[in-house]
Design a protein around this motif. Structure first.
Motif, mmCIF file in Angstrom:
data_model
loop_
_atom_site.group_PDB
_atom_site.id
_atom_site.type_symbol
_atom_site.label_atom_id
_atom_site.label_comp_id
_atom_site.label_asym_id
_atom_site.label_seq_id
_atom_site.Cartn_x
_atom_site.Cartn_y
_atom_site.Cartn_z
ATOM 1 N N TRP A 40 -20.301 -7.872 66.726
ATOM 2 C CA TRP A 40 -19.820 -6.550 66.340
ATOM 3 C C TRP A 40 -19.684 -6.442 64.821
ATOM 4 N N PHE A 41 -19.129 -7.461 64.195
ATOM 5 C CA PHE A 41 -19.005 -7.447 62.726
ATOM 6 C C PHE A 41 -20.372 -7.520 62.055
ATOM 7 N N ALA A 42 -21.295 -8.281 62.656
ATOM 8 C CA ALA A 42 -22.622 -8.426 62.068
ATOM 9 C C ALA A 42 -23.557 -7.294 62.474
ATOM 10 N N ASN A 43 -23.069 -6.394 63.351
ATOM 11 C CA ASN A 43 -23.886 -5.267 63.824
ATOM 12 C C ASN A 43 -25.151 -5.759 64.539
ATOM 13 N N SER A 44 -24.984 -6.791 65.377
ATOM 14 C CA SER A 44 -26.113 -7.376 66.099
ATOM 15 C C SER A 44 -26.024 -7.027 67.581
ATOM 16 N N GLN A 45 -26.914 -6.154 68.011
ATOM 17 C CA GLN A 45 -26.965 -5.797 69.428
ATOM 18 C C GLN A 45 -27.345 -7.012 70.267
ATOM 19 N N ALA A 46 -28.263 -7.823 69.755
ATOM 20 C CA ALA A 46 -28.706 -8.998 70.508
ATOM 21 C C ALA A 46 -27.584 -10.002 70.692
ATOM 22 N N LEU A 47 -26.806 -10.235 69.644
ATOM 23 C CA LEU A 47 -25.713 -11.189 69.750
ATOM 24 C C LEU A 47 -24.619 -10.671 70.687
ATOM 25 N N ILE A 48 -24.348 -9.357 70.640
ATOM 26 C CA ILE A 48 -23.384 -8.776 71.575
ATOM 27 C C ILE A 48 -23.897 -8.914 73.014
ATOM 28 N N ALA A 49 -25.185 -8.648 73.207
ATOM 29 C CA ALA A 49 -25.775 -8.815 74.541
ATOM 30 C C ALA A 49 -25.661 -10.254 75.006
ATOM 31 N N ASP A 50 -25.882 -11.176 74.073
ATOM 32 C CA ASP A 50 -25.759 -12.587 74.413
ATOM 33 C C ASP A 50 -24.318 -12.926 74.776
ATOM 34 N N THR A 123 -25.118 -11.876 59.123
ATOM 35 C CA THR A 123 -24.523 -12.919 58.291
ATOM 36 C C THR A 123 -24.956 -14.286 58.798
ATOM 37 N N LEU A 124 -24.717 -15.273 57.973
ATOM 38 C CA LEU A 124 -25.027 -16.647 58.360
ATOM 39 C C LEU A 124 -24.183 -17.073 59.565
ATOM 40 N N LEU A 125 -22.976 -16.515 59.667
ATOM 41 C CA LEU A 125 -22.094 -16.858 60.769
ATOM 42 C C LEU A 125 -22.707 -16.468 62.111
ATOM 43 N N ALA A 126 -23.436 -15.355 62.122
ATOM 44 C CA ALA A 126 -24.090 -14.925 63.353
ATOM 45 C C ALA A 126 -25.141 -15.940 63.796
ATOM 46 N N LEU A 127 -25.876 -16.461 62.824
ATOM 47 C CA LEU A 127 -26.867 -17.483 63.150
ATOM 48 C C LEU A 127 -26.202 -18.751 63.676
ATOM 49 N N LEU A 128 -25.098 -19.144 63.048
ATOM 50 C CA LEU A 128 -24.414 -20.374 63.439
ATOM 51 C C LEU A 128 -23.842 -20.273 64.853
ATOM 52 N N ILE A 129 -23.260 -19.117 65.179
ATOM 53 C CA ILE A 129 -22.666 -18.978 66.514
ATOM 54 C C ILE A 129 -23.745 -18.974 67.591
ATOM 55 N N ALA A 130 -24.906 -18.397 67.260
ATOM 56 C CA ALA A 130 -26.010 -18.413 68.218
ATOM 57 C C ALA A 130 -26.518 -19.839 68.420
ATOM 58 N N LEU A 131 -26.604 -20.604 67.330
ATOM 59 C CA LEU A 131 -27.039 -21.997 67.427
ATOM 60 C C LEU A 131 -26.030 -22.825 68.231
ATOM 61 N N LEU A 132 -24.732 -22.598 67.969
ATOM 62 C CA LEU A 132 -23.695 -23.291 68.731
ATOM 63 C C LEU A 132 -23.792 -22.961 70.219
#
Length: 385
Positions: A40-50, A123-132
């Motif tokens: 939500w903070f990164a405005n990523s629909q894909a990450l929210i869906a995930d 943000t880089l945090l979005a990438l890190l949480i997806a990797l985690l």
């Protein structure tokens, strides 16, 4: 003859399923909340869906816990085969829920594709949480799959694949976020659609496999072949037919007709059937319930003895035709219903005879007296002391 699984084993299985599910659910909850908030903070629909996918795994955990608790109840008069199908129904429900989630995610992602005004700020945090998420969900998959194989739980196995699909979807999210950061904003929504497609595929697969189980799908051909080999390995089994298997929540029920020597005693035929039952329970891991029917001949396509008279009717007829014999002697005879006719074995006391010739004459008289009965095939007379 019949056998069922041990109640103590069912309770142990339930405790292990509960432990595995609670551990996986705890990880799913933390991951789901983290991905939705950061998305939500990164405005990523894909990450929210995930993140929604991760929380749907949490829903899976609740379904598994409920189904495991009730499906491991002992069999009773109302449910003589136990409550295992509750687990199967839960798997169907899970598949339907996942398919619905996939449809919702796809709808929102397609809307996003048609809304270029929405700003992107990853943000880089979005990438890190997806990797985690990839690492965590793959660990949950391996942990749950190991337990599913050990416990023969289709529902746990479905939950494990659900976790792995989450790991795959996180990889898609990584690709989507990276694409947007490189100047391709549509890749985020495309990634969300790919995630939804994965979820839908898993959901449809769960519904299909579990629905087949609800209509008593048989075991795999390889497993059925192994069951046949074990049955043939039992001494005294001449042949088998009408072998039927069906799945029930990771276990299997077997119904089989075995052919034995038609001249065996009832107790010996039962002993052979009991040996078949024990061998299948000991050597085929999935099998928890076996029903064995003993046949003197192959009646798979129809019994040739269906129209033959009952024992009472036969004895009544023979008493009329053999009035000279003691009633007790006639009652002691053995009837063999074979090949559409009846073979009669008659035991007579030897004291009724005075010579060997008299024995031969009596046997001829007995056979002649019943020669007009079309259902009598042979008559064997034994004289006993």
């Amino acid at each position: 003859m019949h056998s069922s699984s041990d109640p103590a084993n069912r309770q142990q299985r339930y405790r292990e399923v509960r432990k595995v599910t609670l551990i996986g659910s705890a990880v799913d909850f933390v991951l789901g909340i983290a991905k939705i908030v950061i998305g939500w903070f990164a405005n990523s629909q894909a990450l929210i869906a995930d993140g929604i996918h991760s929380l749907s795994d949490l829903l899976t955990g609740f379904i598994v816990l409920y189904a495991a608790k009730h499906s491991h109840k002992s069999a009773d008069e109302v449910h003589p085969y136990g409550y295992g199908r509750i687990e199967t129904l839960a798997t169907v429900s899970l598949g339907i829920v996942l398919t619905g989630v996939a449809i919702g995610i796809s709808y929102e992602a397609i809307k996003r594709l048609n809304d270029p005004a929405v700003a992107m700020d990853f943000t880089l945090l979005a990438l890190l949480i997806a990797l985690l998420s990839v690492i965590s969900k793959e660990w949950i998959y391996r942990y749950t799959m190991s337990a599913a194989q050990r416990l023969r739980s289709d529902l746990l196995m479905a939950s494990a694949w659900h976790s792995r699909s989450d790991a795959f979807s996180s990889i898609v999210v990584l690709i989507g976020i990276s694409g947007v950061m490189l100047g391709y904003p549509y890749l985020d929504a495309v990634a969300a659609v790919a995630v939804a497609a994965m979820i839908a595929k898993i959901g449809f697969g769960l519904v299909r496999s579990s629905t087949l189980e609800l209509i008593d799908v048989a075991l795999d051909p390889e497993k059925v072949s192994a069951i046949r080999q074990h049955i043939h390995a039992v001494h005294g089994v001449r042949s088998i037919h009408t072998l039927r298997t069906r799945k029930s929540a990771g276990s299997a029920f077997v119904d089989v007709h075995i052919q034995v020597d038609p001249r065996l005693s009832v107790s010996e035929g039962h002993q052979i059937g009991d040996s078949v039952r024990r061998r299948l329970l000991q050597h085929v891991e999935e099998v928890t319930d076996v029903t064995v029917h003993i046949d003197p001949e192959n009646d798979e396509t129809g019994s040739p003895c269906n129209d033959l008279p009952s024992r009472e009717e036969v004895i009544a007829e023979l008493k009329q035709r053999w009035p000279q014999l003691p009633v007790a002697s006639v009652d002691a005879m053995t009837l063999h219903y074979l090949s559409g006719a009846i073979d009669v074995e008659l035991d007579l006391p030897i004291e009724i005879l005075r010579s060997t010739d008299e024995a031969k004459y009596l046997v001829q008289e007995l056979k002649q007296a019943v020669s007009a009965l079309p259902y009598i095939n042979t008559i064997q007379v034994r004289f006993k002391v």
